[in-house]
Design an enzyme around this catalytic site. Structure first.
Site, PDB file in Angstrom:
ATOM      1  N   PHE A 148      36.585  25.080  33.707  1.00  0.00           N
ATOM      2  CA  PHE A 148      36.085  26.163  32.942  1.00  0.00           C
ATOM      3  C   PHE A 148      35.590  27.267  34.107  1.00  0.00           C
ATOM      4  O   PHE A 148      34.784  27.012  34.845  1.00  0.00           O
ATOM      5  CB  PHE A 148      34.833  25.971  32.110  1.00  0.00           C
ATOM      6  CG  PHE A 148      34.755  27.367  31.216  1.00  0.00           C
ATOM      7  CD1 PHE A 148      35.595  27.370  30.035  1.00  0.00           C
ATOM      8  CD2 PHE A 148      34.096  28.473  31.551  1.00  0.00           C
ATOM      9  CE1 PHE A 148      35.364  28.761  29.183  1.00  0.00           C
ATOM     10  CE2 PHE A 148      33.785  29.659  30.767  1.00  0.00           C
ATOM     11  CZ  PHE A 148      34.503  29.781  29.683  1.00  0.00           C
TER      12      PHE A 148
ATOM     13  N   ARG B  95      31.287  38.291  35.102  1.00  0.00           N
ATOM     14  CA  ARG B  95      32.575  39.148  35.354  1.00  0.00           C
ATOM     15  C   ARG B  95      32.604  39.560  36.626  1.00  0.00           C
ATOM     16  O   ARG B  95      33.522  39.865  37.169  1.00  0.00           O
ATOM     17  CB  ARG B  95      32.729  40.071  34.100  1.00  0.00           C
ATOM     18  CG  ARG B  95      32.990  39.584  32.597  1.00  0.00           C
ATOM     19  CD  ARG B  95      33.414  40.542  31.782  1.00  0.00           C
ATOM     20  NE  ARG B  95      33.374  40.311  30.396  1.00  0.00           N
ATOM     21  CZ  ARG B  95      34.220  39.721  29.591  1.00  0.00           C
ATOM     22  NH1 ARG B  95      35.290  39.257  30.126  1.00  0.00           N
ATOM     23  NH2 ARG B  95      34.192  39.261  28.459  1.00  0.00           N
TER      24      ARG B  95
ATOM     25  N   ASP C 185      45.791  29.443  28.763  1.00  0.00           N
ATOM     26  CA  ASP C 185      45.095  28.389  28.496  1.00  0.00           C
ATOM     27  C   ASP C 185      45.876  27.499  27.445  1.00  0.00           C
ATOM     28  O   ASP C 185      46.916  26.902  27.788  1.00  0.00           O
ATOM     29  CB  ASP C 185      43.806  28.333  28.173  1.00  0.00           C
ATOM     30  CG  ASP C 185      42.590  27.265  27.981  1.00  0.00           C
ATOM     31  OD1 ASP C 185      42.776  26.312  28.742  1.00  0.00           O
ATOM     32  OD2 ASP C 185      41.791  27.289  27.029  1.00  0.00           O
TER      33      ASP C 185
ATOM     34  N   GLU D 116      47.263  39.392  31.614  1.00  0.00           N
ATOM     35  CA  GLU D 116      46.365  38.494  31.006  1.00  0.00           C
ATOM     36  C   GLU D 116      45.453  37.834  32.071  1.00  0.00           C
ATOM     37  O   GLU D 116      46.159  37.430  33.082  1.00  0.00           O
ATOM     38  CB  GLU D 116      46.995  37.483  30.083  1.00  0.00           C
ATOM     39  CG  GLU D 116      46.024  36.269  29.394  1.00  0.00           C
ATOM     40  CD  GLU D 116      45.075  36.855  28.641  1.00  0.00           C
ATOM     41  OE1 GLU D 116      44.454  37.613  28.665  1.00  0.00           O
ATOM     42  OE2 GLU D 116      45.158  36.021  27.413  1.00  0.00           O
ATOM     43  N   ASP D 117      44.265  37.455  31.750  1.00  0.00           N
ATOM     44  CA  ASP D 117      43.549  36.679  33.086  1.00  0.00           C
ATOM     45  C   ASP D 117      44.004  35.132  32.870  1.00  0.00           C
ATOM     46  O   ASP D 117      44.192  34.812  34.106  1.00  0.00           O
ATOM     47  CB  ASP D 117      42.041  36.791  32.817  1.00  0.00           C
ATOM     48  CG  ASP D 117      41.620  36.385  31.507  1.00  0.00           C
ATOM     49  OD1 ASP D 117      42.598  35.908  30.198  1.00  0.00           O
ATOM     50  OD2 ASP D 117      40.519  36.352  31.119  1.00  0.00           O
TER      51      ASP D 117
HETATM   52  P1  IMP Z   1      44.441  30.518  25.064  1.00  0.00           P
HETATM   53  O1  IMP Z   1      44.708  31.519  23.726  1.00  0.00           O
HETATM   54  O2  IMP Z   1      43.875  29.305  24.782  1.00  0.00           O
HETATM   55  O3  IMP Z   1      45.416  30.549  26.037  1.00  0.00           O
HETATM   56  O4  IMP Z   1      43.043  31.319  25.651  1.00  0.00           O
HETATM   57  C1  IMP Z   1      43.236  32.695  26.524  1.00  0.00           C
HETATM   58  C2  IMP Z   1      41.894  32.995  26.594  1.00  0.00           C
HETATM   59  O5  IMP Z   1      40.746  32.278  26.748  1.00  0.00           O
HETATM   60  C3  IMP Z   1      41.813  33.816  27.987  1.00  0.00           C
HETATM   61  O6  IMP Z   1      42.290  35.159  27.886  1.00  0.00           O
HETATM   62  C4  IMP Z   1      40.390  33.695  28.158  1.00  0.00           C
HETATM   63  O7  IMP Z   1      39.722  34.860  27.414  1.00  0.00           O
HETATM   64  C5  IMP Z   1      40.025  32.474  27.466  1.00  0.00           C
HETATM   65  N1  IMP Z   1      39.812  31.395  28.518  1.00  0.00           N
HETATM   66  C6  IMP Z   1      40.674  30.468  28.798  1.00  0.00           C
HETATM   67  N2  IMP Z   1      40.084  29.623  29.865  1.00  0.00           N
HETATM   68  C7  IMP Z   1      38.970  30.460  30.232  1.00  0.00           C
HETATM   69  C8  IMP Z   1      37.998  29.928  31.305  1.00  0.00           C
HETATM   70  O8  IMP Z   1      38.173  28.898  32.076  1.00  0.00           O
HETATM   71  N3  IMP Z   1      36.904  30.761  31.512  1.00  0.00           N
HETATM   72  C9  IMP Z   1      36.908  31.785  30.732  1.00  0.00           C
HETATM   73  N4  IMP Z   1      37.651  32.233  29.714  1.00  0.00           N
HETATM   74  C10 IMP Z   1      38.583  31.332  29.353  1.00  0.00           C
END
Ligand code: IMP
Length: 178
Positions: free
Chosen positions: A154, A167, A105, A101-102
């Site tokens: 962000f 990207r 959050d 995963e990238d």
């Molecule tokens: P989560 O479900 O809130 O953990 O979100 C995960 C996804 O939200 C990541 O895979 C990203 O696609 C997106 N995301 C979370 N933080 C960022 C950010 O700072 N920049 C861009 N995308 C983000």
């Protein structure tokens, strides 16, 4: 969608990312030592650059597959409700799996995806996230490996977007509205 103007301040350089990926791939290769095949599952779209660099450092027999879960859309807010938009092509039952995963959050995406993939009974399944925003967590999920802990900013670049842009930056930077 009209955007407020912003600039990107570099947070993690391309060189620092490459060095960290070398370290992580050594740990991953140790963990999966002896595997006959590791299925590396990338979460689209944010992980595509990370997974490309990671697998080229991994000295293991691997296969690559992709899964797409709904996330922010074009906003800066997490949707919390996770849907699978594109499922894996292959079965993972009895296979060794690494989910890539990238960013973790709030944790909703990875918690949902891990639960789903666990239900398919892989042999060994671990998770890796390039970035972790621990302070934003809303559910109990921690990746087995994390590239970098980052604050509540962000970020974009190295595969990660803001409304589909940025990207292709080779580094990770934070968005600052001007
Ligand atoms: P989560 O479900 O809130 O953990 O979100 C995960 C996804 O939200 C990541 O895979 C990203 O696609 C997106 N995301 C979370 N933080 C960022 C950010 O700072 N920049 C861009 N995308 C983000």
């Amino acid at each position: 969608m009209p955007q407020r103007p912003y600039v990107i301040d570099e947070m993690i350089s391309a060189k620092t990312i490459a060095a960290r990926i070398e370290e992580l791939s050594r740990d991953i290769a140790d963990e999966y030592n002896g595997t006959n095949k590791l299925v590396v599952v990338g979460l689209l779209r944010g992980s595509f650059v990370f997974i490309a660099d990671l697998v080229r450092e991994l000295d293991l027999p691997i296969e690559v597959d992709f899964l797409e879960a709904s996330s922010y859309g074009d906003t800066m807010q997490s949707s919390r409700e996770v849907r699978i938009l594109k499922d894996l092509r292959g079965a993972i039952e009895g296979r060794d799996v690494l989910v890539v995963e990238d960013i973790v959050d709030t944790g909703h995406t990875m918690k949902h995806v891990s639960k789903l993939l666990h239900s398919r009974k892989p042999a060994r399944m671990k998770t890796i996230a390039l970035l972790n925003k621990q302070s934003r967590r809303e559910v109990d999920f921690n990746a087995d490996w994390v590239g970098f802990e980052i604050p509540d900013e962000f970020v974009v670049g190295y595969g990660i977007d803001f409304a589909q842009r940025n990207r292709n930056l080779p580094y990770i930077g934070k968005v600052r509205f001007t």
